[in-house]
Design an enzyme around this catalytic site. Structure first.
Site, PDB file in Angstrom:
ATOM      1  N   TYR A  45     -13.826   8.583 -13.916  1.00  0.00           N
ATOM      2  CA  TYR A  45     -13.712   7.487 -13.439  1.00  0.00           C
ATOM      3  C   TYR A  45     -14.198   6.333 -14.420  1.00  0.00           C
ATOM      4  O   TYR A  45     -14.085   5.131 -14.493  1.00  0.00           O
ATOM      5  CB  TYR A  45     -14.511   7.817 -12.134  1.00  0.00           C
ATOM      6  N   LYS A  71     -12.429   3.056 -15.400  1.00  0.00           N
ATOM      7  CA  LYS A  71     -12.778   1.586 -15.220  1.00  0.00           C
ATOM      8  C   LYS A  71     -13.182   0.923 -16.276  1.00  0.00           C
ATOM      9  O   LYS A  71     -13.378  -0.511 -16.349  1.00  0.00           O
ATOM     10  CB  LYS A  71     -14.118   1.644 -14.076  1.00  0.00           C
ATOM     11  N   ASP A 117       0.912  -1.162   0.012  1.00  0.00           N
ATOM     12  CA  ASP A 117       0.116   0.112   0.247  1.00  0.00           C
ATOM     13  C   ASP A 117       1.129   1.200   0.171  1.00  0.00           C
ATOM     14  O   ASP A 117       2.073   1.156   0.485  1.00  0.00           O
ATOM     15  CB  ASP A 117      -1.057   0.024   1.201  1.00  0.00           C
TER      16      ASP A 117
END
Length: 250
Positions: free
Chosen positions: A157, A161, A36
């Site tokens: 977005y 995607k 992360d």
């Protein structure tokens, strides 16, 4: 245990979705490589995982940076010899306000969203998949969104995607026949993004579902588990909606 002796690499493991996947995989016997961009969040996840397994490699990295991903992969091969499963979680939208018309969205925001949602997935696939091909086994799961079908105010977005979904199908073709590559398209999941939405917006999304409720990270984790073990051996190149009955399509 469905992932016994399998090594799974999970990106974005400091977030609620990545964390849920890591915990679910640990319950099923996986050896874990978690990463992360936030060291603190990553260590929080590792602490939770130590209650379930000792087989954990936790390395802070920014998966948008090719060299940092390469270091994670090289360290994993040095310690665990292989990666059987790759879960590409990193993505989202960082802009404020979140909703913005296509007529107003800036080029910088567009580029940032495309990079955030696609570059890390590409980097990880390019660095992990070659050894999957050599070992003639591998499972790759990417995270898209039902938003890939298009949604007002989220043109960047949705397009990003849709790119993840398309990349999934292309990768499944190119890595066949031994590597399964699939994509999860969640609806609105109760993660940090829901804190950026008002009650009216949350109710709107809830009412779009057939189940009458928003998804939870465990819903995505259970789907990722299915796509990462041999119960799904004949499923590849697919987009699985985890959305309470909403069926996205282009």
């Amino acid at each position: 245990m469905r992932l016994r002796n399998r090594v799974a690499m999970i990106t974005g493991a400091g977030g609620l979705m990545g964390q849920a996947i890591a915990l679910r995989f640990a319950e099923e016997g996986a050896k874990l490589v978690i990463t992360d961009i936030s060291e603190r969040k990553l260590m929080d996840t590792k602490k939770m995982l130590t209650k379930l397994t000792k087989d954990i490699i936790a390395i802070r990295s920014n998966v948008l940076n090719y060299d940092e991903v390469k270091n994670v992969v090289n360290d994993t091969y040095a310690q665990m010899d292989k990666i059987d499963v790759l879960i590409n979680v990193v993505g989202g939208i960082r802009s404020h306000p979140m909703n913005q018309s296509i007529l107003e969205i800036s080029g910088d925001r567009w580029d940032d969203t495309m990079t955030l949602n696609m570059k890390g997935t590409l980097n990880c696939i390019q660095l992990v998949a070659p050894n999957m091909v050599k070992q003639k086994y591998g499972k790759i799961v990417n995270i898209s969104s039902i938003g890939f079908a298009g949604e007002s105010g989220l043109s960047d977005y949705g397009a990003a995607k849709a790119g993840v979904a398309s990349l999934t199908k292309t990768t499944a073709i190119e890595l066949s026949p031994n590597i399964n590559v699939n994509c999860i398209a969640p609806g609105l999941i109760q993660t940090s993004i829901t804190t950026r939405l008002g009650n009216d917006e949350l109710e709107y999304y809830r009412n779009q579902t057939l189940t009458g409720k928003l998804g939870e990270p465990i819903d995505v984790a259970n789907t990722a588990l299915f796509l990462s073990n041999d119960e799904s051996r004949n499923i590849t190149g697919q987009i699985i909606a985890v959305s309470g009955g909403i069926s996205p399509h282009l």
